[in-house]
Design a protein around this motif. Structure first.
Motif, PDB file in Angstrom:
ATOM      1  N   ILE A   1      -1.612  -3.719 -46.020  1.00 22.30           N
ATOM      2  CA  ILE A   1      -0.810  -3.693 -44.798  1.00 22.30           C
ATOM      3  C   ILE A   1      -1.714  -3.244 -43.663  1.00 22.30           C
ATOM      4  N   LEU A   2      -1.694  -3.957 -42.557  1.00 21.19           N
ATOM      5  CA  LEU A   2      -2.438  -3.556 -41.369  1.00 21.19           C
ATOM      6  C   LEU A   2      -1.569  -2.593 -40.573  1.00 21.19           C
ATOM      7  N   LEU A   3      -2.107  -1.420 -40.268  1.00 22.41           N
ATOM      8  CA  LEU A   3      -1.312  -0.381 -39.619  1.00 22.41           C
ATOM      9  C   LEU A   3      -1.545  -0.263 -38.123  1.00 22.41           C
ATOM     10  N   THR A   4      -2.634  -0.817 -37.627  1.00 22.70           N
ATOM     11  CA  THR A   4      -2.943  -0.655 -36.200  1.00 22.70           C
ATOM     12  C   THR A   4      -3.351  -1.976 -35.573  1.00 22.70           C
ATOM     13  N   ASP A   5      -3.247  -2.004 -34.260  1.00 24.25           N
ATOM     14  CA  ASP A   5      -3.909  -3.052 -33.494  1.00 24.25           C
ATOM     15  C   ASP A   5      -5.400  -2.762 -33.561  1.00 24.25           C
ATOM     16  N   PRO A   6      -6.256  -3.743 -33.251  1.00 22.44           N
ATOM     17  CA  PRO A   6      -7.685  -3.452 -33.170  1.00 22.44           C
ATOM     18  C   PRO A   6      -7.929  -2.303 -32.193  1.00 22.44           C
ATOM     19  N   TYR A   7      -8.797  -1.369 -32.592  1.00 25.04           N
ATOM     20  CA  TYR A   7      -9.086  -0.175 -31.808  1.00 25.04           C
ATOM     21  C   TYR A   7     -10.534   0.221 -32.094  1.00 25.04           C
TER      22      TYR A   7
ATOM     23  N   ASP B   1       0.247   8.620 -55.626  1.00 28.84           N
ATOM     24  CA  ASP B   1       0.718   9.352 -54.449  1.00 28.84           C
ATOM     25  C   ASP B   1       2.186   8.975 -54.229  1.00 28.84           C
ATOM     26  N   PRO B   2       3.112   9.924 -54.386  1.00 33.31           N
ATOM     27  CA  PRO B   2       4.534   9.606 -54.248  1.00 33.31           C
ATOM     28  C   PRO B   2       5.037   9.638 -52.796  1.00 33.31           C
ATOM     29  N   THR B   3       4.143   9.823 -51.843  1.00 36.49           N
ATOM     30  CA  THR B   3       4.562   9.989 -50.448  1.00 36.49           C
ATOM     31  C   THR B   3       5.307   8.776 -49.915  1.00 36.49           C
ATOM     32  N   CYS B   4       4.873   7.571 -50.266  1.00 32.34           N
ATOM     33  CA  CYS B   4       5.544   6.365 -49.780  1.00 32.34           C
ATOM     34  C   CYS B   4       5.666   5.360 -50.916  1.00 32.34           C
ATOM     35  N   ILE B   5       6.863   5.273 -51.462  1.00 37.09           N
ATOM     36  CA  ILE B   5       7.148   4.318 -52.540  1.00 37.09           C
ATOM     37  C   ILE B   5       7.801   3.084 -51.919  1.00 37.09           C
TER      38      ILE B   5
ATOM     39  N   ARG C   1       5.226 -10.788 -42.379  1.00 31.83           N
ATOM     40  CA  ARG C   1       5.186  -9.519 -41.653  1.00 31.83           C
ATOM     41  C   ARG C   1       6.049  -8.493 -42.393  1.00 31.83           C
ATOM     42  N   MET C   2       5.605  -7.250 -42.382  1.00 29.78           N
ATOM     43  CA  MET C   2       6.357  -6.146 -42.987  1.00 29.78           C
ATOM     44  C   MET C   2       7.575  -5.855 -42.119  1.00 29.78           C
ATOM     45  N   ASP C   3       8.731  -5.666 -42.734  1.00 28.38           N
ATOM     46  CA  ASP C   3       9.946  -5.295 -42.015  1.00 28.38           C
ATOM     47  C   ASP C   3       9.699  -4.007 -41.234  1.00 28.38           C
ATOM     48  N   GLY C   4      10.242  -3.910 -40.022  1.00 29.30           N
ATOM     49  CA  GLY C   4      10.005  -2.762 -39.151  1.00 29.30           C
ATOM     50  C   GLY C   4      10.373  -1.421 -39.768  1.00 29.30           C
ATOM     51  N   ALA C   5      11.505  -1.339 -40.461  1.00 29.96           N
ATOM     52  CA  ALA C   5      11.926  -0.076 -41.068  1.00 29.96           C
ATOM     53  C   ALA C   5      11.006   0.300 -42.229  1.00 29.96           C
ATOM     54  N   VAL C   6      10.594  -0.680 -43.016  1.00 31.69           N
ATOM     55  CA  VAL C   6       9.671  -0.411 -44.122  1.00 31.69           C
ATOM     56  C   VAL C   6       8.311  -0.011 -43.557  1.00 31.69           C
ATOM     57  N   PHE C   7       7.873  -0.713 -42.517  1.00 30.78           N
ATOM     58  CA  PHE C   7       6.594  -0.382 -41.879  1.00 30.78           C
ATOM     59  C   PHE C   7       6.612   1.055 -41.351  1.00 30.78           C
ATOM     60  N   ALA C   8       7.724   1.477 -40.768  1.00 29.81           N
ATOM     61  CA  ALA C   8       7.845   2.856 -40.272  1.00 29.81           C
ATOM     62  C   ALA C   8       7.702   3.852 -41.422  1.00 29.81           C
ATOM     63  N   ARG C   9       8.272   3.540 -42.595  1.00 27.69           N
ATOM     64  CA  ARG C   9       8.113   4.407 -43.776  1.00 27.69           C
ATOM     65  C   ARG C   9       6.657   4.492 -44.208  1.00 27.69           C
ATOM     66  N   VAL C  10       5.969   3.358 -44.165  1.00 32.90           N
ATOM     67  CA  VAL C  10       4.555   3.327 -44.555  1.00 32.90           C
ATOM     68  C   VAL C  10       3.738   4.204 -43.613  1.00 32.90           C
ATOM     69  N   CYS C  11       3.973   4.064 -42.315  1.00 25.62           N
ATOM     70  CA  CYS C  11       3.231   4.853 -41.333  1.00 25.62           C
ATOM     71  C   CYS C  11       3.529   6.340 -41.484  1.00 25.62           C
ATOM     72  N   LYS C  12       4.791   6.662 -41.713  1.00 30.04           N
ATOM     73  CA  LYS C  12       5.168   8.063 -41.921  1.00 30.04           C
ATOM     74  C   LYS C  12       4.477   8.608 -43.167  1.00 30.04           C
TER      75      LYS C  12
ATOM     76  N   VAL D   1      -7.030  10.568 -37.935  1.00 30.95           N
ATOM     77  CA  VAL D   1      -7.399  10.684 -36.518  1.00 30.95           C
ATOM     78  C   VAL D   1      -7.462   9.290 -35.892  1.00 30.95           C
ATOM     79  N   PHE D   2      -8.119   8.334 -36.578  1.00 38.67           N
ATOM     80  CA  PHE D   2      -8.193   6.956 -36.070  1.00 38.67           C
ATOM     81  C   PHE D   2      -6.791   6.407 -35.857  1.00 38.67           C
ATOM     82  N   TYR D   3      -5.918   6.577 -36.853  1.00 40.08           N
ATOM     83  CA  TYR D   3      -4.550   6.063 -36.756  1.00 40.08           C
ATOM     84  C   TYR D   3      -3.827   6.657 -35.548  1.00 40.08           C
ATOM     85  N   ARG D   4      -3.907   7.962 -35.398  1.00 37.56           N
ATOM     86  CA  ARG D   4      -3.211   8.615 -34.289  1.00 37.56           C
ATOM     87  C   ARG D   4      -3.768   8.181 -32.936  1.00 37.56           C
ATOM     88  N   ASN D   5      -5.072   8.007 -32.850  1.00 34.09           N
ATOM     89  CA  ASN D   5      -5.656   7.509 -31.602  1.00 34.09           C
ATOM     90  C   ASN D   5      -5.235   6.069 -31.335  1.00 34.09           C
ATOM     91  N   ALA D   6      -5.305   5.242 -32.356  1.00 33.51           N
ATOM     92  CA  ALA D   6      -5.000   3.816 -32.205  1.00 33.51           C
ATOM     93  C   ALA D   6      -3.531   3.572 -31.885  1.00 33.51           C
TER      94      ALA D   6
END
Length: 167
Positions: A30-36, A60-64, A106-117, A131-136
């Motif tokens: 899954i791509l998490l950011t725009d190019p940065y 890692d059980p953080t995001c199933i 494309r990943m569904d928006g709600a699922v994508f939000a879970r992945v990012c969280k 840090v890269f993710y938060r900046n991007a």
């Protein structure tokens, strides 16, 4: 197909991941950011791998992710935050255009939000990639001081010269 995407958040790609002789083995990312710009100033994208949950293998059980969360999730799976990686945006685009990488739905928006969280909450997310993710994504905090994140050892990098592959 209109919902297939290139190099932007929510895009999903199947990336070669097997032995060099097995060109058809691909792993979902899954791509998490725009190019940065990365630390070298080159345009990069943050990717995470999706792996199947096996009952006898630690994960890692953080995001199933569950069947139905995306068309390539057929069994309970997890986002492998410890295997997150940066890849050059141009390299990804060339890979998609050449067919070496396969763009998926494309990943569904709600699922994508879970992945990012999950990426932000996982203690296994490499600190420099958080840090890269938060900046991007302009989520504010640019320094990671939380002790739950593993810091890199000198000379270690999560930027890969080849396609990000599961180890």
């Amino acid at each position: 197909m209109a919902d297939r995407v290139g190099v932007n958040p929510e895009a999903t790609l199947l990336i070669p991941s097997g032995p060099s002789g097995d060109v058809n083995r691909r792993h979902p990312f899954i791509l998490l950011t725009d190019p940065y710009p990365d630390e070298t100033g080159k345009s990069a994208v943050l990717l995470v791998s999706i792996c199947i949950v096996w009952s006898n293998v630690p994960h890692d059980p953080t995001c199933i992710l569950y069947p139905g969360d995306h068309d390539f999730v057929k069994r309970n799976s997890y986002v492998a935050c410890q295997k997150a990686c940066l890849e050059g945006a141009d390299k990804l685009l060339r890979g998609v255009q050449s067919g070496e990488l396969v763009a998926h739905m494309r990943m569904d928006g709600a699922v994508f939000a879970r992945v990012c969280k999950g990426l932000e909450e996982s203690r296994l997310t490499p600190a420099e990639l958080l840090v890269f993710y938060r900046n991007a994504t302009a989520t504010g905090q640019t320094e990671v001081t939380d002790a739950k994140h593993r810091y890199l050892t000198p000379g270690e990098s999560h930027t890969k010269a080849v396609w990000c592959r599961p180890s």
